[in-house]
Design a protein around this motif. Structure first.
Motif, short mmCIF file in Angstrom:
data_model
loop_
_atom_site.label_atom_id
_atom_site.label_comp_id
_atom_site.label_asym_id
_atom_site.label_seq_id
_atom_site.Cartn_x
_atom_site.Cartn_y
_atom_site.Cartn_z
N GLU A 326 -34.06 -56.62 -83.45
CA GLU A 326 -33.83 -57.16 -83.50
C GLU A 326 -32.93 -58.49 -83.47
N TYR A 327 -31.27 -57.51 -83.18
CA TYR A 327 -29.82 -58.01 -82.80
C TYR A 327 -30.19 -58.76 -82.05
N THR A 328 -31.16 -58.02 -81.16
CA THR A 328 -31.11 -58.06 -79.52
C THR A 328 -31.52 -59.38 -79.11
N ASP A 329 -32.69 -59.59 -79.97
CA ASP A 329 -33.43 -60.66 -79.38
C ASP A 329 -32.44 -61.68 -80.14
N ALA A 330 -32.25 -61.72 -81.70
CA ALA A 330 -31.63 -62.31 -81.81
C ALA A 330 -30.29 -63.38 -80.97
N ILE A 331 -29.26 -62.30 -80.52
CA ILE A 331 -28.12 -62.98 -79.23
C ILE A 331 -29.05 -63.91 -77.76
#
Length: 335
Positions: A326-331
């Protein structure tokens, strides 16, 4: 035109997870390369190889650039740290550790934006590993400081400070006690400083430096120091801005450079999808700047700061609930 080749060490524990996240973000930001996967760490040991196999060292020597996830060094058994072995084999004499406040990440100095950089000698000092036991009740270690090693480190640090537009460089030492070794390190510092009149050169004893860092970090712009002191001081500085999960690192030599997250392999959370890839990602951005991909590094860096500042999709160590994906997708969305 053929793509740039980059050596990849996926590492142990959370290493493969944060490497996958990092490379996914780099690709989303427009950077692609011919990645060459190499063995190191516990995964190599389990195959009967050294923690840093000679084949891996030679491949990095030939390629010239590597991005490395954390590796595990088995306790006991005579296994040498993969990191130490790599730095020695490739003569990666300068360890560079930036320390910058991140929006949305709480630290002890919320009212002051910390922005300093540490250049640590990477191949000498007590970490040369020269130890012996002359008596069952006595063990000794040899501290190695050389003029050539000190001189090239100081020259690299002054060049970096000038290139980054910084104004001050402080040499951290204990020359009041270790008058020959640290004295030589300090002597070479001021010798090189004469060639950089535009940069304010000063020195500070390591224990006082630690106190000043946790009370008045604003007094520091850049630090150059020996191997052991640098290991300690750089981790202390990471604590000022949110911990090792945000700490990027670069190991620089005359012909090779290895960029790595400085935290451990965290086997206790491996495979759970909750690891924070920021340290490795920031290290990858240092790599991009090193090879001239400044615009791409700037774009991705801004995306990370945006996500961190919003605080909605960050990992647990940053105060959120997001997993690695999720953090990767947000970036990527922020790009």
């Amino acid at each position: 035109m053929s793509q740039r080749r980059i050596a990849i060490i996926r590492g142990d524990g959370i290493g493969p997870e944060i490497m996958d996240a990092t490379l996914t973000i780099l690709e989303a930001g427009g950077f692609t390369a011919d990645y060459v996967n190499l063995e190191a760490g516990l995964s190599a040991v389990e195959k009967g190889l050294p923690a840093m196999p000679p084949e891996t060292v030679e491949a990095i020597r030939e390629i010239g650039i590597a991005l490395k996830s954390p590796t595990t060094t088995p306790v006991g058994g005579g296994h040498v740290s993969a990191n130490v072995a790599l730095r020695k084999a490739l003569d990666l004499f300068a360890n560079v550790r930036p320390t910058r406040s991140i929006p949305g990440v709480k630290g002890p100095f919320e009212d002051f934006k910390i922005d300093l950089i540490i250049v640590r000698e990477n191949t000498e000092d007590l970490y040369a590993g020269i130890e012996f036991q002359p008596h069952p009740d006595m063990a000794q270690a040899v501290k190695v400081i050389t003029r050539p090693g000190s001189n090239r480190l100081h020259r690299y640090a002054f060049d970096m400070v000038r290139k980054q537009g910084r104004k001050k460089l402080a040499a951290v030492h204990k020359a009041n006690i270790m008058k020959l070794t640290d004295g030589m390190f300090l002597e070479e510092f001021y010798k090189v400083a004469k060639e950089y009149p535009d940069i304010h050169a000063e020195d500070i004893i390591v224990d006082n430096c630690c106190m000043q860092l946790v009370t008045h970090p604003e007094r520091f712009d850049a630090i150059v120091t020996e191997n052991l002191y640098g290991d300690i001081v750089s981790d202390l500085c990471a604590g000022l801005v949110g911990g090792l999960g945000l700490a990027a690192g670069a190991n620089i030599g005359e012909k090779c450079a290895v960029f790595e997250a400085v935290h451990g392999s965290a086997p206790d959370i491996a495979g759970k999808g909750i690891a924070n890839p920021t340290a490795l990602l920031f290290s990858a951005l240092m790599m991009l700047r090193h090879i001239g991909e400044n615009d791409t590094a700037k774009r991705i860096g801004r995306a990370v700061l945006k996500v961190a500042g919003e605080g909605k999709h960050v990992t647990r160590d940053l105060g959120g609930t997001a997993g690695t994906a999720e953090y990767t997708d947000a970036i990527i969305a922020a790009l």
